[in-house]
Design a protein around this motif. Structure first.
Motif, PDB file in Angstrom:
ATOM      1  N   TYR A  46      41.724  33.666  42.677  1.00 29.35           N
ATOM      2  CA  TYR A  46      40.371  33.118  42.748  1.00 29.35           C
ATOM      3  C   TYR A  46      39.341  34.236  42.623  1.00 29.35           C
ATOM      4  O   TYR A  46      38.387  34.124  41.860  1.00 29.35           O
ATOM      5  N   ASP A  47      39.532  35.318  43.380  1.00 30.26           N
ATOM      6  CA  ASP A  47      38.568  36.426  43.364  1.00 30.26           C
ATOM      7  C   ASP A  47      38.462  37.064  41.987  1.00 30.26           C
ATOM      8  O   ASP A  47      37.371  37.397  41.537  1.00 30.26           O
ATOM      9  N   TYR A  48      39.595  37.249  41.321  1.00 31.95           N
ATOM     10  CA  TYR A  48      39.585  37.844  39.982  1.00 31.95           C
ATOM     11  C   TYR A  48      38.792  36.966  39.013  1.00 31.95           C
ATOM     12  O   TYR A  48      37.950  37.448  38.264  1.00 31.95           O
ATOM     13  N   ILE A  49      39.066  35.665  39.031  1.00 28.91           N
ATOM     14  CA  ILE A  49      38.387  34.737  38.118  1.00 28.91           C
ATOM     15  C   ILE A  49      36.883  34.722  38.402  1.00 28.91           C
ATOM     16  O   ILE A  49      36.072  34.816  37.468  1.00 28.91           O
ATOM     17  N   ILE A  50      36.508  34.620  39.672  1.00 31.20           N
ATOM     18  CA  ILE A  50      35.085  34.593  40.033  1.00 31.20           C
ATOM     19  C   ILE A  50      34.393  35.865  39.552  1.00 31.20           C
ATOM     20  O   ILE A  50      33.305  35.816  38.978  1.00 31.20           O
ATOM     21  N   ASN A  51      35.025  37.011  39.748  1.00 32.72           N
ATOM     22  CA  ASN A  51      34.457  38.287  39.316  1.00 32.72           C
ATOM     23  C   ASN A  51      34.302  38.340  37.797  1.00 32.72           C
ATOM     24  O   ASN A  51      33.280  38.802  37.283  1.00 32.72           O
ATOM     25  N   GLU A  52      35.302  37.848  37.063  1.00 35.06           N
ATOM     26  CA  GLU A  52      35.258  37.884  35.591  1.00 35.06           C
ATOM     27  C   GLU A  52      34.221  36.928  35.019  1.00 35.06           C
ATOM     28  O   GLU A  52      33.578  37.238  34.018  1.00 35.06           O
ATOM     29  N   ILE A  53      34.043  35.776  35.628  1.00 35.08           N
ATOM     30  CA  ILE A  53      33.149  34.749  35.081  1.00 35.08           C
ATOM     31  C   ILE A  53      31.721  34.887  35.606  1.00 35.08           C
ATOM     32  O   ILE A  53      30.763  34.845  34.844  1.00 35.08           O
ATOM     33  N   TRP A  54      31.574  35.057  36.917  1.00 32.33           N
ATOM     34  CA  TRP A  54      30.232  35.066  37.518  1.00 32.33           C
ATOM     35  C   TRP A  54      29.745  36.464  37.884  1.00 32.33           C
ATOM     36  O   TRP A  54      28.595  36.633  38.237  1.00 32.33           O
ATOM     37  N   GLY A  55      30.643  37.463  37.813  1.00 33.24           N
ATOM     38  CA  GLY A  55      30.241  38.832  38.102  1.00 33.24           C
ATOM     39  C   GLY A  55      30.572  39.279  39.515  1.00 33.24           C
ATOM     40  O   GLY A  55      30.897  38.462  40.376  1.00 33.24           O
ATOM     41  N   PRO A  56      30.474  40.595  39.739  1.00 32.84           N
ATOM     42  CA  PRO A  56      30.910  41.171  41.017  1.00 32.84           C
ATOM     43  C   PRO A  56      30.033  40.784  42.207  1.00 32.84           C
ATOM     44  O   PRO A  56      30.452  40.931  43.347  1.00 32.84           O
ATOM     45  N   TYR A  57      28.826  40.276  41.960  1.00 29.41           N
ATOM     46  CA  TYR A  57      27.939  39.945  43.069  1.00 29.41           C
ATOM     47  C   TYR A  57      27.943  38.456  43.400  1.00 29.41           C
ATOM     48  O   TYR A  57      27.160  38.002  44.227  1.00 29.41           O
ATOM     49  N   ALA A  58      28.815  37.703  42.757  1.00 27.67           N
ATOM     50  CA  ALA A  58      28.922  36.264  43.032  1.00 27.67           C
ATOM     51  C   ALA A  58      29.532  36.064  44.416  1.00 27.67           C
ATOM     52  O   ALA A  58      30.324  36.880  44.887  1.00 27.67           O
TER      53      ALA A  58
END
Length: 95
Positions: A46-58
């Motif tokens: 989940y964390d990897y996908i969120i970081n890749e799609i919405w960026g590191p500050y999501a």
């Protein structure tokens, strides 16, 4: 191209088809499907996908991700392409 079963993704043309029918995805949904297809067979957290799609500050809250994945599953009309690894992330079926 990514092709498995009746699902076809043409990355160059940004097309997604199921049974030769166009699947209309939002920009975020397409990014999610593309990311999973390009890593087919691998579990993406989940964390990897969120970081890749919405960026590191999501926010690390995965509710927005789960909502988008639910929409994608309905649009693909086949749960056999994307698998949920409960508590971990998602995995796209290998070609």
């Amino acid at each position: 191209l990514y092709h498995v079963g009746d699902l076809m993704i043409d990355f160059e043309r940004r097309l997604v088809k199921v049974k030769d029918q166009d699947v209309h995805l939002t920009q975020i949904e397409y990014k999610l499907v593309s990311l999973l297809a390009q890593n087919a067979g691998r579990v993406l957290t989940y964390d990897y996908i969120i970081n890749e799609i919405w960026g590191p500050y999501a926010a690390s809250n995965n509710q927005i991700l789960r909502g988008n994945m639910a929409h994608i599953s309905r649009k693909l009309a086949e749960p056999q392409y994307i698998y949920t690894e409960i508590g971990v992330g998602y995995r796209m079926r290998e070609e």
